[in-house]
Design a protein around this motif. Structure first.
Motif, PDB file in Angstrom:
ATOM      1  N   ARG A  63       1.177  -1.314  -0.138  1.00 38.40           N
ATOM      2  CA  ARG A  63       0.112  -0.198  -0.096  1.00 38.40           C
ATOM      3  C   ARG A  63       0.593   1.206   0.065  1.00 38.40           C
ATOM      4  N   ASP A  64       2.289   1.242   0.633  1.00 38.09           N
ATOM      5  CA  ASP A  64       2.922   2.490   0.624  1.00 38.09           C
ATOM      6  C   ASP A  64       3.343   2.414  -1.169  1.00 38.09           C
ATOM      7  N   ASN A  70      -2.194  12.398  -1.102  1.00 39.53           N
ATOM      8  CA  ASN A  70      -2.846  12.027  -0.417  1.00 39.53           C
ATOM      9  C   ASN A  70      -2.691  10.546  -0.347  1.00 39.53           C
ATOM     10  N   ARG A  72      -2.332   7.584   1.269  1.00 34.22           N
ATOM     11  CA  ARG A  72      -4.087   6.996   2.030  1.00 34.22           C
ATOM     12  C   ARG A  72      -4.791   6.775   1.430  1.00 34.22           C
ATOM     13  N   LEU A  75      -6.483   3.552   0.770  1.00 32.19           N
ATOM     14  CA  LEU A  75      -6.325   2.277   1.390  1.00 32.19           C
ATOM     15  C   LEU A  75      -7.701   1.419   1.103  1.00 32.19           C
TER      16      LEU A  75
END
Length: 408
Positions: A63-64, A70, A72, A75
């Motif tokens: 996920r990184d 943004n 996040r 996710l």
């Protein structure tokens, strides 16, 4: 004037997957694309084998590996649709595949198998696909959207923009998605080519000319970011997976540092050679651990000749530094012409992370590459596209008329 529950602009990976799910839920769906064929980027991806996902894409570490103003934002969608879900669909269609490296999954056969699978699922879901048709204008009122196509005028309750980015214009890439975002008041982040070869000025190219076509394993660094994969010298500069990866982080005017001996102690290699083979020329010693022409270039750059047995510790340290941190300064990239993806796009601040709808424009969605979410090389960008296959929040929203947003 024909009316649809959902009109999707773009017959790429994200557009087709969203169409499949909306169709499965009983919606009348039209997919429109100006290209001659659907899924053109799928067809050429992975060297024609389609690197259709990465098994690490939805892990904590994976996920990184999605770049965004943004980070996040992605996710939520990624957690709802994992690589295993898409793999199950691939297996259902009898498509053989294999893991290559770093979690990358490729078809054993041609990438067109993925296109055939998606088109078949669209047909089963009752989706209408119209190709070689351009979008001339889009407008909206309280009853929904009106879309003027080159062939007809249509209306719809929900409009999904899945037009992709600017990369590879010869395949039909345009800025339509960005134009629509601006038209409806959504902000854009800076867009630029990503996963793209880097280029050098004429003088540097002259030095590197004899290396064109040579590949070697390396660690390429930009600031604190580093990628360990193959590096390829070209007649324009540098390419290969390590360079494509770092290009998403590199900016004009910046230098990159290349470790030509990953996980090896270059000083130890050189000292051992000085002890065991003192009469060898330094370029010959380097040629034992690097491609010969590259070894010759590094020796020439350092201006060091003679037998390695005559090299002092200080001179060996200079050679070691060059091997572990060869610094080069690209002047640019090959641009959208060869870029695999577009970095940046529709600002995620203006989108709902769960439904991908424009916060201030009920019924308008932006999905896939047109959004400011860009994955690493290796199947991450396809996984970002596939998340709309069974994204329940998006699909549920597409299942109701525009009044649902008005009331929400």
């Amino acid at each position: 004037m024909p009316h649809y529950d959902v009109v999707i602009l773009g017959a790429g990976a994200a557009g087709m997957m969203a169409a499949i799910e909306a169709g499965r839920r009983g919606r009348s769906v039209l997919v429109v694309d100006h290209a001659r064929y659907a899924g053109e980027k799928i067809r050429i991806s992975g060297g024609g084998r389609c690197n259709f996902t990465n098994i690490n894409a939805t892990t904590d570490k994976g996920r990184d590996r999605f770049l965004s103003a943004n980070p996040r934002f992605a996710l939520s969608a990624l957690s709802r649709y994992t690589p295993d879900m898409f793999i199950a669909l691939v297996r259902e269609h009898g498509i053989a595949f294999h893991e290559k490296t770093l979690g990358q999954l490729f078809c054993d056969g041609p990438a067109t198998q993925i296109n055939t699978m998606l088109l078949g699922e669209m047909r089963k879901a009752g989706v209408t696909l119209v190709l070689e048709t351009s979008v001339e204008s889009v407008s909206r009122d309280e009853s929904g959207f009106a879309v003027q196509l080159s062939t007809a005028s249509i209306t719809c309750d929900s409009l999904v923009v899945a037009t992709g980015g600017k990369s590879i214009p010869k395949m039909g890439a345009t800025g339509l998605g960005y134009q629509l975002a601006t038209q409806f008041g959504l902000r854009l982040t800076e867009t630029r080519p990503a996963l793209v070869p880097l280029t050098f000025e004429t003088g540097a190219l002259e030095k590197l000319r004899d290396l064109s076509g040579i590949a070697t394993d390396a660690i390429v660094r930009h600031g604190r970011t580093a990628f360990e994969e193959a590096l390829l010298f070209t007649h324009r500069g540098l390419s290969g997976p390590a360079i494509l990866q770092i290009s998403s982080y590199w900016r004009e005017g910046d230098a990159i540092a290349i470790d030509l001996l990953p996980h090896q102690d270059a000083g130890e290699v050189l000292r051992a050679a000085r002890q065991a083979t003192p009469k060898l020329q330094v370029q010959t010693v380097l040629g034992n651990v690097l491609p010969r022409k590259l070894a010759q270039l590094l020796g020439d750059e350092l201006g060091m000749t003679g037998m390695i047995g005559d090299f002092s510790d200080k001179k060996l340290a200079l050679v070691e530094a060059r091997l572990k941190a060869w610094t080069l300064k690209p002047v640019g990239s090959e641009g959208y012409r060869t870029a695999e993806v577009t970095l940046g796009g529709v600002d995620t601040r203006d989108l709902d992370a769960k439904t991908m709808t424009a916060r201030d424009v009920p019924g308008l969605f932006f999905i896939g590459e047109v959004v400011d979410v860009t994955g690493w090389l290796g199947g991450y960008n396809f996984q970002w596209a596939w998340v709309f296959a069974e994204d329940k929040s998006l699909a549920a929203t597409l299942s109701g008329p525009i009044e649902a947003w008005m009331q929400g």
